[in-house]
Design a protein around this motif. Structure first.
Motif, PDB file in Angstrom:
ATOM      1  N   LEU A  73       0.928  -1.235  -0.006  1.00  0.00           N
ATOM      2  CA  LEU A  73       0.271   0.020   0.079  1.00  0.00           C
ATOM      3  C   LEU A  73       0.865   1.339   0.028  1.00  0.00           C
ATOM      4  N   PHE A 257      -0.447   8.261   0.654  1.00  0.00           N
ATOM      5  CA  PHE A 257      -1.028   6.952   0.896  1.00  0.00           C
ATOM      6  C   PHE A 257      -2.359   6.594   0.175  1.00  0.00           C
ATOM      7  N   ALA A 261      -3.193   3.689  -2.380  1.00  0.00           N
ATOM      8  CA  ALA A 261      -4.461   2.833  -2.285  1.00  0.00           C
ATOM      9  C   ALA A 261      -5.278   2.914  -3.610  1.00  0.00           C
ATOM     10  N   LEU A 264      -3.759   0.911  -6.185  1.00  0.00           N
ATOM     11  CA  LEU A 264      -4.030  -0.566  -6.048  1.00  0.00           C
ATOM     12  C   LEU A 264      -5.470  -0.903  -6.251  1.00  0.00           C
ATOM     13  N   VAL A 268      -6.784  -3.659  -9.189  1.00  0.00           N
ATOM     14  CA  VAL A 268      -7.564  -4.826  -8.857  1.00  0.00           C
ATOM     15  C   VAL A 268      -8.951  -4.572  -9.646  1.00  0.00           C
ATOM     16  N   PHE A 298     -17.298  13.082  -1.518  1.00  0.00           N
ATOM     17  CA  PHE A 298     -17.352  12.109  -0.389  1.00  0.00           C
ATOM     18  C   PHE A 298     -18.268  10.744  -1.058  1.00  0.00           C
ATOM     19  N   LEU A 301     -15.944   8.758  -2.433  1.00  0.00           N
ATOM     20  CA  LEU A 301     -15.326   7.693  -1.794  1.00  0.00           C
ATOM     21  C   LEU A 301     -16.005   6.476  -1.242  1.00  0.00           C
ATOM     22  N   THR A 302     -17.237   6.942  -0.989  1.00  0.00           N
ATOM     23  CA  THR A 302     -18.294   5.468  -0.883  1.00  0.00           C
ATOM     24  C   THR A 302     -18.304   4.575  -1.883  1.00  0.00           C
ATOM     25  N   GLY A 305     -15.421   2.528  -2.257  1.00  0.00           N
ATOM     26  CA  GLY A 305     -15.510   1.347  -1.413  1.00  0.00           C
ATOM     27  C   GLY A 305     -16.533   0.188  -1.826  1.00  0.00           C
ATOM     28  N   ALA A 306     -17.727   0.682  -2.394  1.00  0.00           N
ATOM     29  CA  ALA A 306     -18.647  -0.240  -2.786  1.00  0.00           C
ATOM     30  C   ALA A 306     -18.075  -0.997  -3.932  1.00  0.00           C
ATOM     31  N   LEU A 308     -15.022  -1.484  -4.590  1.00  0.00           N
ATOM     32  CA  LEU A 308     -13.903  -2.641  -4.276  1.00  0.00           C
ATOM     33  C   LEU A 308     -14.707  -3.792  -3.872  1.00  0.00           C
ATOM     34  N   ILE A 309     -15.756  -3.776  -2.939  1.00  0.00           N
ATOM     35  CA  ILE A 309     -16.301  -4.826  -2.287  1.00  0.00           C
ATOM     36  C   ILE A 309     -16.869  -5.669  -3.296  1.00  0.00           C
TER      37      ILE A 309
END
Lengths: 334, 288
Positions: A73, A257, A261, A264, A268, A298, A301-302, A305-306, A308-309
């Motif tokens: 990371l 950082f 991230a 990465l 992926v 913002f 960002l959510t 995240g979603a 990535l999951i």
């Protein structure tokens, strides 16, 4: 392993001669996309150049994560080192030739890669991850403190590259920078295709699968991975230098950082262990980022995240890997 | 002398807060082998709930703490059921991506619901002010944090070493498959220890709100610190985590006091040095 690489499929396909059809097709696709981008977004070439710089970073990350299995990371450290080296050469030493700046970026990236590689490869698993995070923070703090060299949090300005090859000025529209970037990306792509299919590349892939076996075969995993880290650093350095030359400013965010991230995530998203995957992920991610983060950072960002999951749960091979698997399956069915 | 004392007290309080938050991470990481980057996000949720309960609803501090712990557990358990369950035993990269995705989501949602400003947890009057030790006055809140840390350490030590559940937990940490074969319901052990870990994170988030201010980027900012504690201490080891917290708390606080202009430079340098010397952590065992 859920995160299988797409290598297996590529290696199994017939195109694996030295300069196979895959290379030429890949090169053609890169150039085609570049030309299309040029005509679709003539007023936003800066964004396209940024995408190319990010693509170089993601390719470089793919070398260590996708081909060697090192989870990191902190890969932006290599990118930032290249960017700052190119920027400092221009702003403090008056070395304004873009190719010379590029050389500085490559060397600095490779040195940073050597340092990071030596440190990160000392540990495995969680400690390795923590080392990579600590390294990127260390680089960040250092660049922030050495503000007489790096400009600190204000960013490094005063970068003034001269005309490329003495012929092409870096214009306001960023046309020269864009073409420069596309050429760099194409060259790096071809070189990396050669490297990842060379015996050395195969060795790295073997280390990823089973380091104990490689060691018992008489090769040293550590030396091979460190070499790969240096190569990866040089590639990231190209990206950093390109970023410094095209935007003419280097900020602390290139050593952050967040940038590590995000790179990465891009890798992926596209699919690890494949150069095409790295490129696909970067282009898709950066375009979405440009559209969504303009609306609300913002929510962005959510959404990341979603996303990535979702990728981890439903498409662990990434966009390109999943597509390649579908194609391969269809071909088999015939 | 005065400086040394105040550094020591602050370092101790900071280290204890770190301990309360990260010990849960250490235990779950040792138990489930999941690199959980979202642990800091749970501490942040705890801080937000406590802040909302104490400031906006006007509840007493004790109630706010309890509400934060249970609220965070209620939020976290479905996440464990739906998402974490799928990444047990997966490669590290998968785990990192999944948990960092969860972290990003929580940050985005927290920012949407509570806004980007800093949230405080108002302290009750008993915890404000300072205690005079005769030669030196110490902020009561610091003492409270230290006591909480010691209580958590003692409670966990008792639970793990002396109770039947602790035996099952240790057996599962050592060899989950063997423990399951001997009739330990490992999934229940997993679920309970995950809930306890999250509850402790929330507790630490509330108690440490004075030292680690609650804001949307909390989860990312301190994620590194918590992970560092676990990897320096060695996953799954309570004494290791305690030593690591005190050591890192001391390094960080001393650095801030004596060389504020260098920020966290020396902290990260120390982390890299420690991990390079002890790649498995201070109390880590050789992994099979």
């Amino acid at each position: 392993m859920t995160m299988t690489t797409t290598n297996d499929m590529i290696a199994a396909s017939p195109a694996r001669r030295r300069f196979g059809g895959g290379d030429l097709i890949g090169l053609a696709i890169i150039l085609l996309v570049a030309v299309i981008g040029y005509f679709l977004f003539p007023n936003n070439l800066a964004l396209l150049t940024r995408i190319i710089a990010a693509a170089l970073l993601v390719l470089s990350l793919d070398l260590v994560t996708g081909y060697c299995g090192v989870a990191t990371l902190g890969h932006a450290a290599l990118f930032g080192a290249g960017a700052y080296a190119a920027g400092i050469a221009s702003a403090h030493y008056g070395i304004n030739d873009p190719l010379a700046m590029l050389a500085f970026g490559i060397v600095a990236g490779a040195v940073a890669g050597l340092v990071c590689g030596v440190v990160i490869l000392r540990a495995h698993g969680l400690p390795q991850l923590v080392l990579s995070i600590a390294l990127i923070h260390l680089f960040h703090e250092f660049a922030n403190k050495a503000s007489s060299w790096t400009g600190g949090s204000d960013g490094l300005s005063g970068i003034a590259p001269t005309a490329l090859l003495g012929l092409y000025e870096f214009d306001l529209w960023g046309r020269t920078a864009y073409v420069f970037g596309v050429v760099l990306l194409a060259i790096v792509f071809l070189l990396l295709r050669l490297i990842v299919r060379s015996p050395f590349g195969m060795l790295c892939r073997g280390i990823k699968e089973d380091p104990v076996r490689i060691r018992s075969m008489g090769a040293s995993p550590k030396i091979a991975l460190t070499k790969m880290y240096v190569i990866s650093g040089a590639v990231a350095g190209v990206g950093g230098a390109l970023n410094a030359i095209s935007t003419q400013v280097v900020g602390l965010d290139s050593l952050s950082f967040n940038m590590s991230a995000e790179s990465l995530v891009m890798l992926v998203l596209g699919g690890t262990g494949s150069l095409f995957g790295a490129l696909t992920g970067t282009v898709v991610f950066m375009f979405f980022e440009d559209v969504v983060s303009a609306a609300n950072p913002f929510h962005w960002l959510t959404m990341v995240g979603a996303l990535l999951i979702a990728v981890v749960l439903f498409a662990p091979k990434g966009l390109y890997g999943t597509a390649a698997a579908l194609v391969a399956r269809r071909r088999e069915a015939k | 002398m005065q400086t040394v004392l105040s550094i020591a007290i602050d370092a101790l309080a900071y280290g204890m807060v770190l301990f309360v938050i990260s010990i849960g991470l250490s235990v779950t990481m040792g138990l489930m082998r999941v690199v959980n980057l979202a642990h800091g996000a749970f501490a942040m949720i705890g801080g937000y709930i406590a802040s909302y309960a104490a400031r906006d609803l006007g509840l007493a501090y004790g109630f706010a703490v309890l509400l934060a712990i249970f609220g965070t557990i209620v939020i976290a358990v479905p996440i464990e059921r739906l998402l974490y369950r799928r990444i047990y035993g997966a490669p590290e990269l998968t785990q990192v991506l999944m948990t960092i995705g969860i972290t990003f989501c929580i940050i985005g949602i927290a920012n949407y619901v509570f806004g980007p400003t800093l949230k405080t947890v108002p302290l009750p009057s008993e915890l404000q002010g300072s205690v005079d030790l005769g030669f030196r006055a110490i902020a009561t809140h610091r003492i409270f944090a230290i006591v909480c840390g010691l209580a958590v350490a003692a409670g966990l030590w008792y639970a793990i070493e002396k109770t039947a559940f602790g035996v099952k937990l240790r057996a599962s940490v050592d060899n989950a498959a063997m423990a399951a074969a001997l009739g330990v319901r490992t999934e229940i052990v997993y679920a309970v220890s995950f809930a306890v870990a999250v509850g402790l994170a929330a507790f630490g988030g509330v108690v440490g709100a004075e030292l680690l201010p609650v804001e949307p980027y909390y989860a990312l900012r301190y994620m590194v610190t918590f992970l560092v504690v676990v990897s320096v201490g060695g996953a799954g080891s309570i004494p290791g985590a305690l030593v690591a917290c005190l050591l890192l708390g001391a390094i960080d606080t001393t650095g801030r006091y004596l060389m504020p202009e260098f920020g966290e430079f020396f902290f990260y340098l120390a982390v890299i040095a420690i991990i390079c010397v002890f790649p498995r952590g201070l109390a880590g065992r050789a992994k099979g």
